[in-house]
Motif scaffolding. Sequence first.
Motif, mmCIF file in Angstrom:
data_model
loop_
_atom_site.group_PDB
_atom_site.id
_atom_site.type_symbol
_atom_site.label_atom_id
_atom_site.label_comp_id
_atom_site.label_asym_id
_atom_site.label_seq_id
_atom_site.Cartn_x
_atom_site.Cartn_y
_atom_site.Cartn_z
ATOM 1 N N UNK A 108 0.827 -1.215 0.000
ATOM 2 C CA UNK A 108 0.000 0.000 0.000
ATOM 3 C C UNK A 108 0.856 1.258 0.000
ATOM 4 N N UNK A 141 2.209 4.802 -0.350
ATOM 5 C CA UNK A 141 1.599 6.130 -0.413
ATOM 6 C C UNK A 141 2.019 6.794 -1.716
ATOM 7 N N UNK A 142 1.152 7.634 -2.241
ATOM 8 C CA UNK A 142 1.378 8.078 -3.612
ATOM 9 C C UNK A 142 2.496 9.113 -3.776
ATOM 10 N N UNK A 174 1.280 12.843 -4.450
ATOM 11 C CA UNK A 174 0.492 13.606 -3.479
ATOM 12 C C UNK A 174 1.137 14.889 -2.957
ATOM 13 N N UNK A 216 -3.950 0.439 -1.411
ATOM 14 C CA UNK A 216 -4.383 1.796 -1.085
ATOM 15 C C UNK A 216 -5.114 2.392 -2.294
ATOM 16 N N UNK A 217 -4.494 2.221 -3.454
ATOM 17 C CA UNK A 217 -5.041 2.823 -4.671
ATOM 18 C C UNK A 217 -6.264 2.054 -5.162
ATOM 19 N N UNK A 219 -8.388 0.344 -3.285
ATOM 20 C CA UNK A 219 -9.464 0.780 -2.381
ATOM 21 C C UNK A 219 -10.061 2.096 -2.869
ATOM 22 N N UNK A 220 -9.178 3.005 -3.219
ATOM 23 C CA UNK A 220 -9.608 4.328 -3.657
ATOM 24 C C UNK A 220 -10.446 4.257 -4.922
ATOM 25 N N UNK A 221 -10.027 3.393 -5.841
ATOM 26 C CA UNK A 221 -10.795 3.228 -7.084
ATOM 27 C C UNK A 221 -12.176 2.660 -6.791
ATOM 28 N N UNK A 274 -14.225 -2.323 2.735
ATOM 29 C CA UNK A 274 -13.743 -2.778 1.428
ATOM 30 C C UNK A 274 -12.840 -3.988 1.638
ATOM 31 N N UNK A 275 -13.146 -5.077 0.986
ATOM 32 C CA UNK A 275 -12.319 -6.281 1.074
ATOM 33 C C UNK A 275 -12.151 -6.874 -0.316
ATOM 34 N N UNK A 276 -11.173 -7.750 -0.436
ATOM 35 C CA UNK A 276 -10.955 -8.395 -1.730
ATOM 36 C C UNK A 276 -11.051 -9.897 -1.603
#
Lengths: 778, 165
Positions: free
Chosen positions: A9, A11-12, A15, A659-660, A662-664, A711-713
């Motif tokens: 995950x 961090x971008x 940002x 992280x990304x 999840x965001x999508x 949110x889970x996968x």
Amino acid sequence: MGQYGIGQPIRRKEDARLLTGNGRYTDDVNLDGQAYVYFLRSPYAHAKINEIGLADALAASGVIAIYTSADLIADGVKPIPCEANAKSLKGVPLFKPPRHALAFERVRYAGEPVAMIIAETYNEARDASELIQIDYEELPAVADTSRLADADAPVVWDDLDSNVGLHWETQESAVSEAIFKTAYKTVELDLLNNRLVGNPMEPRCAVSHHDAQTGRTTLYAPSQGGRRVINAIAKDILNVPPQSLRMVSLDTGGGFGIRSKTYPELVLMVWAARKQPRALKWRADRGETFVSDAHGRDQSTKASAAFDKDGKILAVRNETIVNVGAYLSENGAILAMMGGGKIMGTAYDVPVLYFSVKSCFSNTVPTDTYRGAGRPEVNFIMERLIELGAEAFGISSIEMRKRNFIREFPYKTQMGCLIDSGDFPGTLDMTLEKGDYAGFEARKAESKARGKLRGIGIGYYVEGAGGRPFEEMRVRFEKDGKVKIFAGTFSHGQGHDTVYSQLLNEYLGVDASKVELIQGDSDTSPKGAVGTFGSRSSMMGGVAIKRASEAIVEKGKKIAGHLMQTEPTKVTFKDGVFHGGSSSVTLEEVARAAQDPSKLPEGLEGPLDESYYYERQGESQNFPNGCHLIEAEVDPDTGTVEIVKFTAIDDCGTVLNPLIVDGQVLGGIAQGIGQALVENTVFDNETGQLLTASFMDYGMPRASDFPMIGIYFNSVPSPTNDLGVKGAGEAGACGAPPALVHAALDALKGYGIRHIDMPLTPEKVWRAIQAAKSGKAA
Amino acid sequence: MAKISMKVNGKTVSGDVEPRTLLVQFIREHLGLTGTHVGCDTSQCGACNVHYNGEAIKSCTILAVQADGSEVVTIEGLAKPDGTLHPMQAAFREYHGLQCGYCTPGMVMVAVDIARRLPGADEETVREELYGNICRCTGYQGIVEAVMAGSEAMQTGVLPLKEHH
Ligand code: FES
Ligand code: FES
């Protein structure tokens, strides 16, 4: 590999810049001596243009030039082409009316650009537009989607005798009808899939200028990868060499599919820049953005399902009218078939499918691809049919889903998609567990004690991601130690800089801080570049980066072998280091050597610079799928629907950066909930005026519309691409709307309300309750 | 034209503006501080939020001349001169509170204001406080988490890190 590789995950990288006000969007571009552009737009939804009088406006202060379609045509500028192709069963092709960048002879929607005014200042351009005298002869307009194909509807294009631009259908009409006649049970439903306005937070904007010395014109505008757009403008519209045009997209404030189009304003900004010695700037306000971006969805459907005695689906019939608007935007006419129809059946085994689409013109803003583009629509239809089926059989919809789930892969849908993988029953079970389905009754009782009706609803979706089947990427090691990725995909919020860096870290062991993503420039994007939409960047671009990395390693082995005096075939590569016998040399050293001809083996040229053109086999996409579970409380006195619990399990294949991803998923959910709860695009059906053209009138979802979402996968890596990835961006837009509607209908079960069309505004829900109370349930 | 002067990000600036110039136009066009964004024309999106005499306001809702003599902080004035992010900026990064970045400057300015006015505000309060700010990309979850964590960091000096399942 390690801290920065796949699956972390991270961090971008982008940002820090965006958080400190150092982002650079198109409106932040100001060129020396720029003049300002204002587009005069039609106030009528349908009218004949008898005459345009420019004299007063041309004499107004600060005015430099005013253009109308007469100027475009005199200059040989061609209409904006529509690449979509489709035919009816009888072989009648899609009717493609000409779309001139400025209205020609007639206006066909309110907001259509009619004249382009260039002046010293924005205010002068705008003021002058009010002096343009246009003699309009108003004609009857049509906007209402369910009415478009009616015999008495006003006709938008005289070349046709109705508004049906194409009636596309599969062969199975008669076969399916026969099945319906003998089926054990059938269910049927009419529904509307509401029109949406994408509304990226950045309003439309463009800056252009022509360099007389080089003969090149540069267009700055937000996009989702501009190479395709600028090539179309050069080749198909202006008929100039493609290399004479360049498109640059800086930071782009959201795209959602709609910002990938070849819009009239972009054509005009390029064309006019070539007529004017000055740079030009156009900045739309939000109201203008509402009518100048393509809209999404807008379908009216009659759907039905036939079941055998065990509740197994025998056949599905789906007849849809798509409102394409006044002109054909790129894919508006075909997305219901190619985007939606192909995966119709979604998670369920549907042995016979009749799918019919009438793409109809109307006096409204053109529609096109918007977050999901056809897939949210068919997922909504299938989920509604499953629920109605469960009701007809008196079984739970969970049981109904399980009886019909696709369980073996690959599975070929009726319209030819090969769904490669998934674990639909497992994903459903996981959702019920994570969402504490078992505890629902207790929570319902607790809500009831507070006077609220609580309902629970499921939305299972499958969508097809990946879009066009090719993409090219280039990876180049620079003298200063940087590694540049040249991309034609375009990150406008998806964090490609971060994820692509993770890939290079994984495959080449390159430090992420050394990676630099070069994107958004048609001059530097590889020739085989397409762009970013339909969650294709990791699947197409990511695979191309992986393979370009492999080519780097191959070449690197030759150089490393030469440096270590080892046979290249004996050199191995791991974690950024080449090994040969007892010696080793880092990729960094090899890259440096590659810059120095004296260190290279004979016949080899530096630097390390490899491109890979990845072409997917056939039409194989990937099929993100998942289950969204919503609990909603309805206030029976006000009709307000509030989401109180939301659990989403998605199968996005291999997750490169949770992280990304999840965001999508969350972003898609917000747009799905927006559609289901608050967003609606309303036209006056008499006049065709857009009544919801500001944030005062159009419901945009706010922070307070959501609870914390779990949110889970349940990842099943896709077997059809190197990375195992599936899309993530469209998940929420597909899963959330049916889950929300089902939760609300479950809450309203006591009233016997069978269906309410989206969005479920308090007024609509309240009216449905009142109607039910007086014995007129929907 | 009207002469105005104000303190922006700690520096005194002045300008000659048309009376109808909005504060946001003055900030973006006259001062070249393009971090403050414009997302609507009906004062609803909040992309233009700045701190005005210590409070968050939508800079599209007041005229530049009204702001004469005031003290304004924009997104450019939040991080330390050496580039160290303000705790709220760091929280947005940690919790993935941004995607395209267009709404972000306004969100961060409002977030800092919420943290100052309502330290320790719970999730529901934060969601309500964000009513005037629209984000089309994130679904707000990362933003709400960031506001709560950033608010804590502003008080304690320690940013709670995001947990991953
Ligand atoms: S620009 Fe100020 S609220 Fe939208
Ligand atoms: S991050 Fe794109 S609008 Fe908020």
